[in-house]
Design a protein around this motif. Structure first.
Motif, PDB file in Angstrom:
ATOM      1  N   HIS A 121      -3.916 -12.531 -14.279  1.00 24.69           N
ATOM      2  CA  HIS A 121      -2.552 -12.711 -13.815  1.00 24.69           C
ATOM      3  C   HIS A 121      -1.803 -13.534 -14.845  1.00 24.69           C
ATOM      4  O   HIS A 121      -2.392 -14.027 -15.812  1.00 24.69           O
ATOM      5  CB  HIS A 121      -2.521 -13.405 -12.447  1.00 24.69           C
ATOM      6  CG  HIS A 121      -1.270 -13.110 -11.676  1.00 24.69           C
ATOM      7  ND1 HIS A 121      -0.119 -13.838 -11.819  1.00 24.69           N
ATOM      8  CD2 HIS A 121      -0.980 -12.141 -10.778  1.00 24.69           C
ATOM      9  CE1 HIS A 121       0.827 -13.337 -11.032  1.00 24.69           C
ATOM     10  NE2 HIS A 121       0.331 -12.311 -10.388  1.00 24.69           N
ATOM     11  N   GLY A 122      -0.482 -13.641 -14.649  1.00 29.71           N
ATOM     12  CA  GLY A 122       0.338 -14.382 -15.595  1.00 29.71           C
ATOM     13  C   GLY A 122       1.029 -15.545 -14.924  1.00 29.71           C
ATOM     14  O   GLY A 122       0.680 -15.958 -13.827  1.00 29.71           O
ATOM     15  N   GLY A 123       2.046 -16.064 -15.582  1.00 27.57           N
ATOM     16  CA  GLY A 123       2.789 -17.186 -15.048  1.00 27.57           C
ATOM     17  C   GLY A 123       2.199 -18.516 -15.479  1.00 27.57           C
ATOM     18  O   GLY A 123       1.104 -18.600 -16.037  1.00 27.57           O
ATOM     19  N   ILE A 124       2.946 -19.565 -15.204  1.00 28.54           N
ATOM     20  CA  ILE A 124       2.508 -20.896 -15.628  1.00 28.54           C
ATOM     21  C   ILE A 124       1.274 -21.364 -14.852  1.00 28.54           C
ATOM     22  O   ILE A 124       0.601 -22.303 -15.280  1.00 28.54           O
ATOM     23  CB  ILE A 124       3.649 -21.928 -15.445  1.00 28.54           C
ATOM     24  CG1 ILE A 124       4.128 -21.952 -13.988  1.00 28.54           C
ATOM     25  CG2 ILE A 124       4.807 -21.608 -16.375  1.00 28.54           C
ATOM     26  CD1 ILE A 124       5.157 -23.031 -13.696  1.00 28.54           C
ATOM     27  N   PHE A 125       0.949 -20.687 -13.749  1.00 27.79           N
ATOM     28  CA  PHE A 125      -0.176 -21.118 -12.919  1.00 27.79           C
ATOM     29  C   PHE A 125      -1.520 -20.959 -13.636  1.00 27.79           C
ATOM     30  O   PHE A 125      -2.484 -21.639 -13.290  1.00 27.79           O
ATOM     31  CB  PHE A 125      -0.187 -20.314 -11.609  1.00 27.79           C
ATOM     32  CG  PHE A 125       1.169 -20.116 -11.020  1.00 27.79           C
ATOM     33  CD1 PHE A 125       1.848 -21.159 -10.419  1.00 27.79           C
ATOM     34  CD2 PHE A 125       1.792 -18.881 -11.101  1.00 27.79           C
ATOM     35  CE1 PHE A 125       3.112 -20.982  -9.902  1.00 27.79           C
ATOM     36  CE2 PHE A 125       3.054 -18.688 -10.582  1.00 27.79           C
ATOM     37  CZ  PHE A 125       3.727 -19.745  -9.981  1.00 27.79           C
ATOM     38  N   VAL A 126      -1.603 -20.042 -14.581  1.00 27.01           N
ATOM     39  CA  VAL A 126      -2.883 -19.786 -15.249  1.00 27.01           C
ATOM     40  C   VAL A 126      -2.983 -20.484 -16.596  1.00 27.01           C
ATOM     41  O   VAL A 126      -3.982 -20.350 -17.289  1.00 27.01           O
ATOM     42  CB  VAL A 126      -3.117 -18.263 -15.434  1.00 27.01           C
ATOM     43  CG1 VAL A 126      -3.174 -17.564 -14.096  1.00 27.01           C
ATOM     44  CG2 VAL A 126      -2.044 -17.642 -16.320  1.00 27.01           C
ATOM     45  N   PHE A 127      -1.959 -21.249 -16.976  1.00 29.41           N
ATOM     46  CA  PHE A 127      -2.001 -21.929 -18.270  1.00 29.41           C
ATOM     47  C   PHE A 127      -3.215 -22.863 -18.420  1.00 29.41           C
ATOM     48  O   PHE A 127      -3.782 -22.963 -19.503  1.00 29.41           O
ATOM     49  CB  PHE A 127      -0.708 -22.718 -18.498  1.00 29.41           C
ATOM     50  CG  PHE A 127       0.384 -21.883 -19.122  1.00 29.41           C
ATOM     51  CD1 PHE A 127       0.602 -20.580 -18.695  1.00 29.41           C
ATOM     52  CD2 PHE A 127       1.191 -22.376 -20.127  1.00 29.41           C
ATOM     53  CE1 PHE A 127       1.591 -19.796 -19.250  1.00 29.41           C
ATOM     54  CE2 PHE A 127       2.185 -21.600 -20.701  1.00 29.41           C
ATOM     55  CZ  PHE A 127       2.386 -20.301 -20.258  1.00 29.41           C
ATOM     56  N   PRO A 128      -3.649 -23.554 -17.327  1.00 31.95           N
ATOM     57  CA  PRO A 128      -4.815 -24.445 -17.493  1.00 31.95           C
ATOM     58  C   PRO A 128      -6.104 -23.721 -17.871  1.00 31.95           C
ATOM     59  O   PRO A 128      -7.023 -24.354 -18.383  1.00 31.95           O
ATOM     60  CB  PRO A 128      -4.944 -25.096 -16.101  1.00 31.95           C
ATOM     61  CG  PRO A 128      -3.585 -25.002 -15.496  1.00 31.95           C
ATOM     62  CD  PRO A 128      -3.032 -23.705 -15.994  1.00 31.95           C
ATOM     63  N   VAL A 129      -6.198 -22.417 -17.638  1.00 28.11           N
ATOM     64  CA  VAL A 129      -7.451 -21.710 -17.927  1.00 28.11           C
ATOM     65  C   VAL A 129      -7.333 -20.829 -19.173  1.00 28.11           C
ATOM     66  O   VAL A 129      -8.208 -20.012 -19.442  1.00 28.11           O
ATOM     67  CB  VAL A 129      -7.899 -20.864 -16.716  1.00 28.11           C
ATOM     68  CG1 VAL A 129      -8.159 -21.754 -15.519  1.00 28.11           C
ATOM     69  CG2 VAL A 129      -6.870 -19.793 -16.362  1.00 28.11           C
ATOM     70  N   VAL A 130      -6.266 -20.993 -19.932  1.00 24.44           N
ATOM     71  CA  VAL A 130      -6.081 -20.208 -21.159  1.00 24.44           C
ATOM     72  C   VAL A 130      -7.156 -20.568 -22.173  1.00 24.44           C
ATOM     73  O   VAL A 130      -7.488 -21.750 -22.361  1.00 24.44           O
ATOM     74  CB  VAL A 130      -4.678 -20.472 -21.753  1.00 24.44           C
ATOM     75  CG1 VAL A 130      -4.593 -19.994 -23.195  1.00 24.44           C
ATOM     76  CG2 VAL A 130      -3.621 -19.773 -20.914  1.00 24.44           C
ATOM     77  N   ASN A 131      -7.723 -19.558 -22.820  1.00 22.96           N
ATOM     78  CA  ASN A 131      -8.653 -19.790 -23.936  1.00 22.96           C
ATOM     79  C   ASN A 131      -7.826 -19.991 -25.199  1.00 22.96           C
ATOM     80  O   ASN A 131      -7.064 -19.112 -25.587  1.00 22.96           O
ATOM     81  CB  ASN A 131      -9.586 -18.588 -24.125  1.00 22.96           C
ATOM     82  CG  ASN A 131     -10.619 -18.490 -23.022  1.00 22.96           C
ATOM     83  OD1 ASN A 131     -10.670 -19.338 -22.135  1.00 22.96           O
ATOM     84  ND2 ASN A 131     -11.423 -17.446 -23.053  1.00 22.96           N
ATOM     85  N   GLY A 132      -7.987 -21.118 -25.834  1.00 26.22           N
ATOM     86  CA  GLY A 132      -7.143 -21.449 -26.981  1.00 26.22           C
ATOM     87  C   GLY A 132      -6.168 -22.540 -26.585  1.00 26.22           C
ATOM     88  O   GLY A 132      -6.324 -23.205 -25.556  1.00 26.22           O
ATOM     89  N   ASN A 133      -5.138 -22.696 -27.397  1.00 19.33           N
ATOM     90  CA  ASN A 133      -4.162 -23.761 -27.159  1.00 19.33           C
ATOM     91  C   ASN A 133      -3.082 -23.280 -26.192  1.00 19.33           C
ATOM     92  O   ASN A 133      -2.282 -22.402 -26.533  1.00 19.33           O
ATOM     93  CB  ASN A 133      -3.521 -24.170 -28.498  1.00 19.33           C
ATOM     94  CG  ASN A 133      -2.689 -25.445 -28.366  1.00 19.33           C
ATOM     95  OD1 ASN A 133      -2.032 -25.656 -27.355  1.00 19.33           O
ATOM     96  ND2 ASN A 133      -2.735 -26.274 -29.384  1.00 19.33           N
TER      97      ASN A 133
END
Length: 628
Positions: free
Chosen positions: A589-601
């Protein structure tokens, strides 16, 4: 039965506290539960969410009608809630919703209940009713407004506007999966617009209580064209040889004038019969192929939409486990964490593992109805166990569906005494057997293809990855929720399932850019937009950060030649930059909610999205002309 027998003081809240769609659903479910209308609050909420997954019940004009028909309902009821500020309910027109009616129907709802519920849906098409409800301040006022406009009359056979039009009576059929709300709203929208245009029309409604206003063979024969606004199956063979316009039921609500005018002009292909293909005298082979793809797309999307809860829930749980380290679920790793292992197991070994079988099962069910479900699930499970991946699931679903259709056809002349055992014995036995036999021999080559695609992606150089990101990002904005957008999204899910998270990061970034870019454009180029567009731009900020690409659709519809190239360019730039920054996204999924689990910066991921949005905003600002 009066509507106010279902809508009572106990099921009304004059001011909703919720500010988000999921919270509105939760709040209204709680109202019904506290009023003693539900057997199982959790099951009813799930039924409401399942209906939302099929298509939003935010119908536009500030109205949302979440509804479900389920055994979790103790007594038929309607809950009403109002939000003066408005809630982003993913409405068809992109505008906030202010009036919410949650309909709870029992599995065996009687005809009088269903008629009352359908009258409510029709009533809400009246702008005076909507305004009065919005202005009402007490429960008593709300009930009085509903009671005043609730007229228990027989459904009219047609909208007779005087002398029939020269072209003849236009016919229409409306149907939605639940058959409670959208069916009747689409019918009323078509009849209302036909009256404005002076066009004679008859609309058949395929609701929960069965078909009403059924079109006769003589009417069909004399009609210039038939409009079928439906999200569920409609008996089509009766329209053989006629011009037929097939659209989602939402289009019946949103585009009634366009549909009626197309019908009068006979601007539609001719329906050929049981093959389901449409072809007019001047229809080219290319158009016939396009219609055929539409059927394929419908079956595919049925599988994908039912698969998404497993993908989203399981994928995010897997992503959460990575917070303790990429190898935190491995007992042999120094990063090992017991809780991370449990979360990863729930999300990966269980929920996410069901993705391919569920995909295959519902594709097969879309093709062959219920008898296709079991063979599709079994074929999908074989694909998952055999490492044939997403591709294997697709093939298993279509294979099982069409095999069962063939089995049904071949068994049609069996003695009538065997009719009862066909769905419980013949179809599942032969369907599972033949699907399993064929999949057994397909598993190895499909697994090799799946592995080959993954190796190819892993071996791509930086330049090729950037090009891939550019293409995937751009695809998300070409039709914003349509087939091209869904094709990119489906590819991203397949790559997550294969363990490659880069493509999906590009896809999610590309999907966030259109509403964000247009929101920025309305802020910094105010003289290029109307007052209503600038207000919609504020909502677009929230929709963009929530990965609701459809927030850009109103802008694109108003000025497609300038807006669509701008959003596609911005999305393509964002997708390419995520590849440059080596970003991966394990959450589907997208949105700011998934930013904490992003691989990378994650900050570079945000930067890629913002750059894409700025590119879109600048292009829109330069291309659009000032409003005079």
């Amino acid at each position: 039965m009066k509507i106010t027998e279902l809508l009572t003081k106990e099921t009304i809240t004059t001011e909703l506290l919720s500010t988000a769609k999921e919270d509105v659903i939760e709040e209204l479910v709680a109202v019904l539960d506290e009023a003693g209308k539900l057997e199982d609050k959790v099951s009813f909420k799930k039924a409401i969410q399942d209906r939302e997954a099929q298509s939003t019940t935010g119908i536009g004009e500030g109205i949302a009608i979440p509804h479900a028909k389920t055994v979790a309902v103790k007594a038929p009821a309607i809950a009403f809630g109002k939000s003066i500020a408005g809630v982003d309910y993913e409405s068809l027109d992109g505008a906030p919703s202010h009036l919410f009616f949650m309909i709870a129907a029992t599995e065996g709802a009687n005809q009088t209940h269903l008629e009352a519920l359908s009258r409510l849906s029709s009533m809400l098409m009246d702008s005076d009713v909507r305004k009065a409800l919005l202005d009402a301040s007490t429960k008593e006022e709300i009930l009085e407004i509903i009671d005043t406009h609730d007229k228990d009359e027989e459904e009219e056979e047609s909208t007779d506007n005087g002398a029939p039009t020269k072209q003849g009576q236009v016919l229409a059929v409306t149907a939605c999966p639940t058959g409670i709300a959208h069916t009747y709203m689409a019918a009323d929208a078509l009849k209302g617009k036909a009256k404005d245009l002076g066009v004679d029309i008859k609309v058949e409604t395929n609701g929960s209580g069965g078909a009403k206003n059924i079109l006769t063979q003589e009417e069909i024969q004399n009609a210039p064209a038939i409009i079928v606004a439906a999200d569920t199956k409609v008996e089509m063979d009766r329209f053989k040889g006629k011009h037929v316009i097939e659209v989602p039921v939402a289009d019946g609500i949103r585009r009634p004038q366009e549909l009626i005018e197309k019908a009068l002009k006979q601007d539609a292909p001719i329906y050929k019969g049981t093959s389901g293909s449409l072809e007019g005298e001047e229809t080219t082979q290319k158009e016939a192929q396009k219609k055929q793809r539409g059927g394929f797309y419908k079956h595919l999307m049925n599988g994908v939409s039912n698969m998404l809860p497993f993908v989203v829930g399981g994928g995010i749980l897997i992503a959460i486990s990575f917070l303790w380290g990429i190898n935190s679920a491995d007992p042999n790793s120094e990063e090992y964490n017991k809780f991370a292992e449990i979360v990863n197991s729930i999300g990966g070994a269980n929920a996410f593992f069901l993705m391919v079988p569920v995909l295959a099962g519902f594709i097969a069910m879309s093709i062959a109805d219920r008898p296709g479900f079991a063979p599709g699930m079994v074929g999908g499970l074989m694909a998952a166990n055999g490492n044939a991946g997403f591709l294997g699931g697709l093939i298993a679903g279509f294979l099982a569906g069409y095999l069962v259709v063939l089995i049904k056809y071949l068994s049609r002349k069996l003695p009538e005494v065997l009719e009862g055992i066909k769905p419980v014995l013949i179809y599942p036995l032969l369907g599972i057997f033949f699907t399993g036999i064929i999949m057994y021999f397909l598993i190895e080559p499909l697994s090799a293809i799946n592995t080959g695609v993954q190796n190819w992606l892993d071996g791509l150089g930086t330049g090729n990855l950037v090009l891939l990101g550019l293409i995937l990002g751009g695809m998300m904005s070409i039709d914003m929720g349509g087939p091209i957008n869904k094709a990119a999204f489906t590819f991203g899910i397949a790559m997550i399932e294969a363990g490659n998270y880069g493509p999906h990061a590009a896809i999610m970034a590309g999907g966030m850019v259109p509403p964000l870019g247009l929101a920025l454009a309305t802020t910094f180029f105010k003289n290029k937009f109307t007052d209503s567009e600038r207000k919609a731009g504020i909502a677009s900020y929230f929709m963009g950060f929530s990965f609701i690409t459809e927030g850009a659709i109103p802008f694109a519809a108003a000025d497609p030649m300038r807006v669509i190239p701008s959003v596609v360019t911005g999305s393509a730039v964002a997708g390419a930059l995520t590849m440059v920054f080596n970003i991966g996204l394990p959450a589907p999924h997208g949105g700011i909610f998934v930013f904490p689990v992003v691989n990378g910066n994650p900050f570079l991921y945000l930067l890629a999205i913002l750059i894409g949005a700025i590119v879109t905003a600048v292009m829109v600002g330069l291309l659009k002309k000032p409003i005079k």
